[in-house]
Structure formats: structure tokens, C-alpha cells
Scaffold this motif. Structure first.
Motif, short mmCIF file in Angstrom:
data_model
loop_
_atom_site.label_atom_id
_atom_site.label_comp_id
_atom_site.label_asym_id
_atom_site.label_seq_id
_atom_site.Cartn_x
_atom_site.Cartn_y
_atom_site.Cartn_z
N SER A 72 -48.20 5.65 50.28
CA SER A 72 -46.94 5.48 49.55
C SER A 72 -45.87 6.44 50.05
N GLY A 73 -44.65 5.98 49.94
CA GLY A 73 -43.51 6.80 50.33
C GLY A 73 -43.34 8.01 49.44
N ILE A 74 -43.76 7.90 48.19
CA ILE A 74 -43.66 9.04 47.26
C ILE A 74 -44.58 10.16 47.75
N HIS A 75 -45.75 9.78 48.22
CA HIS A 75 -46.70 10.75 48.77
C HIS A 75 -46.09 11.43 50.00
N VAL A 76 -45.47 10.64 50.86
CA VAL A 76 -44.83 11.18 52.06
C VAL A 76 -43.71 12.14 51.67
N CYS A 117 -33.97 -1.42 53.64
CA CYS A 117 -34.37 -0.02 53.48
C CYS A 117 -33.96 0.42 52.08
N ILE A 118 -34.96 0.86 51.32
CA ILE A 118 -34.70 1.28 49.94
C ILE A 118 -35.42 2.59 49.66
N PRO A 119 -34.97 3.33 48.63
CA PRO A 119 -35.66 4.58 48.28
C PRO A 119 -37.13 4.31 47.97
N VAL A 120 -38.00 5.23 48.38
CA VAL A 120 -39.45 5.02 48.29
C VAL A 120 -39.95 4.81 46.86
N ALA A 121 -39.27 5.36 45.87
CA ALA A 121 -39.73 5.24 44.49
C ALA A 121 -39.25 3.95 43.82
N GLU A 122 -38.46 3.18 44.52
CA GLU A 122 -37.85 1.97 43.94
C GLU A 122 -38.56 0.70 44.40
N GLU A 123 -38.29 -0.38 43.68
CA GLU A 123 -38.79 -1.70 44.08
C GLU A 123 -37.61 -2.56 44.49
N LEU A 124 -37.80 -3.31 45.54
CA LEU A 124 -36.76 -4.20 46.03
C LEU A 124 -36.54 -5.34 45.05
N ASP A 125 -35.29 -5.63 44.74
CA ASP A 125 -34.93 -6.78 43.92
C ASP A 125 -34.71 -7.94 44.89
N LEU A 126 -35.64 -8.90 44.88
CA LEU A 126 -35.58 -10.00 45.85
C LEU A 126 -34.32 -10.84 45.70
N GLN A 147 -24.92 6.89 57.64
CA GLN A 147 -23.83 6.17 58.31
C GLN A 147 -24.16 5.94 59.79
N ALA A 148 -24.70 6.97 60.45
CA ALA A 148 -25.07 6.84 61.86
C ALA A 148 -26.19 5.82 62.03
N LEU A 149 -27.17 5.87 61.13
CA LEU A 149 -28.27 4.91 61.18
C LEU A 149 -27.75 3.49 60.96
N GLY A 150 -26.92 3.33 59.95
CA GLY A 150 -26.37 2.01 59.64
C GLY A 150 -25.57 1.45 60.79
N LEU A 151 -24.77 2.29 61.40
CA LEU A 151 -23.96 1.85 62.55
C LEU A 151 -24.86 1.44 63.72
N TYR A 152 -25.89 2.24 63.97
CA TYR A 152 -26.78 1.97 65.10
C TYR A 152 -27.55 0.66 64.94
N VAL A 153 -28.06 0.40 63.72
CA VAL A 153 -28.86 -0.83 63.53
C VAL A 153 -28.01 -2.00 63.05
N GLY A 154 -26.71 -1.77 62.88
CA GLY A 154 -25.82 -2.85 62.42
C GLY A 154 -26.07 -3.22 60.97
N ALA A 155 -26.38 -2.23 60.16
CA ALA A 155 -26.75 -2.49 58.76
C ALA A 155 -25.54 -2.62 57.86
N GLU A 156 -25.77 -3.29 56.77
CA GLU A 156 -24.81 -3.42 55.68
C GLU A 156 -25.37 -2.62 54.51
N PHE A 157 -24.52 -1.81 53.88
CA PHE A 157 -24.94 -1.06 52.69
C PHE A 157 -24.63 -1.93 51.47
N CYS A 158 -25.63 -2.13 50.63
CA CYS A 158 -25.44 -2.98 49.45
C CYS A 158 -26.48 -2.62 48.39
N GLU A 159 -26.30 -3.20 47.21
CA GLU A 159 -27.24 -2.95 46.12
C GLU A 159 -28.50 -3.78 46.34
N LEU A 160 -29.64 -3.10 46.44
CA LEU A 160 -30.91 -3.79 46.70
C LEU A 160 -31.98 -3.54 45.65
N VAL A 161 -31.76 -2.55 44.78
CA VAL A 161 -32.78 -2.23 43.77
C VAL A 161 -32.24 -2.45 42.36
#
Length: 149
Positions: free
Chosen positions: A24-28, A56-65, A135-149
Motif C-alpha cells: 500500500s501507498g500508505i505503508h510507503v 494519479c491520486i493520493p495514496v490514502a484516497e480512492e479513485l472516483d470512477l 507542475q513539472a511532472l504534469g507538463l512532462y507527461v501532458g497531464a490534466e489536473f482535475c478532481e479525481l477523488v
């Protein structure tokens, strides 16, 4: 990490002890002494119409499909089967990174990432995380920041 270096993106790497019983990400996050809100897990999904996507979401959260589907412009998305992860991404469970997948997939990062100067994501292998500017990560992978959880 090689890809981040080649792109000139500053990052820090941190290693942790892999526990096969608890991936689990919480363990990490606890092993790294990091706030779980700043540690992000990488999930791979498949949209009904849009195909593969990465969230990509915080490790303690669940993705809202529903939110993930809306972000991808699809009606329905679902997690890909674990057995398909390596073939689709080139990564194994616990070591899936948004950087350096076999192909470049549409990527969505939960908007909470923007609250922090740096976030931790997998470096592409179990036992190593990279801390990088969202921001650097998002730019590099072409990501969009949005509400996911």
C-alpha cells in the motif's frame, strides 16, 4: 529517473523497504516519513470509448470512477486487470510510474497535487519513489489536473 534527468526536471529519489505483504501507498509514505497527501499512486484504467488512461491520486484516497470518466470524456472507465498491467505499461504493481510507460496515455493528476511544492510518485520500480514538482511532472507527461477523488 533517467527520463526526468534527460528532460532537465529536478527531482529527489528516496528508497524504502519493500514489504510484499503490504504494497500500500500508505505503508510507503510512512516508511519515507512523508505525508500521505503528498504521495501519489498511479492507476491505469480503460475507458469504454477512449481506451487506456492514467490517474494519479493520493495514496490514502480512492479513485472516483465517475470523475475519472468525466475527466477522460468517457461514459465509463474501469481499472485494468492486474495481469494486464505489465503488458500495457511496462511496470508491475507497486512500481507503476506516470513517467516512462510503454506508450504515452492520457494522464490525469488529482488537483490536490497542486497544493504542494513536490509530490512523490513511483520511480518505476518497487522500493524507489521520486519527489518532483507536480507542475513539472504534469507538463512532462501532458497531464490534466482535475478532481479525481
Amino acid at each position: 529517473m533517467r527520463l526526468l534527468e534527460a528532460a532537465g526536471i529536478p527531482y529527489r529519489s528516496m528508497e524504502y523497504e519493500v514489504d510484499e505483504q503490504d504494497l500500500s501507498g500508505i505503508h510507503v509514505a510512512s516508511q519515507l516519513g512523508q505525508d500521505p497527501d503528498t504521495c501519489f499512486k498511479t492507476l491505469v484504467l480503460k475507458g469504454e470509448k477512449t481506451g487506456y488512461l492514467v490517474c494519479c491520486i493520493p495514496v490514502a484516497e480512492e479513485l472516483d470512477l465517475k470523475k475519472a470518466a468525466r475527466a477522460a470524456g468517457d461514459k465509463k472507465v474501469e481499472m485494468i486487470p492486474m495481469k494486464d498491467l505489465l503488458a500495457v505499461t511496462g511496470y508491475i504493481r507497486g512500481g507503476c510510474s506516470p513517467v516512462g510507460m510503454k506508450k504515452r496515455f492520457p494522464t490525469y493528476i488529482d488537483e490536490t497535487a497542486e497544493l504542494f511544492d513536490e509530490i512523490a510518485v513511483s520511480a518505476g520500480m518497487r522500493g524507489v519513489q521520486v519527489l518532483v514538482s507536480p507542475q513539472a511532472l504534469g507538463l512532462y507527461v501532458g497531464a490534466e489536473f482535475c478532481e479525481l477523488v
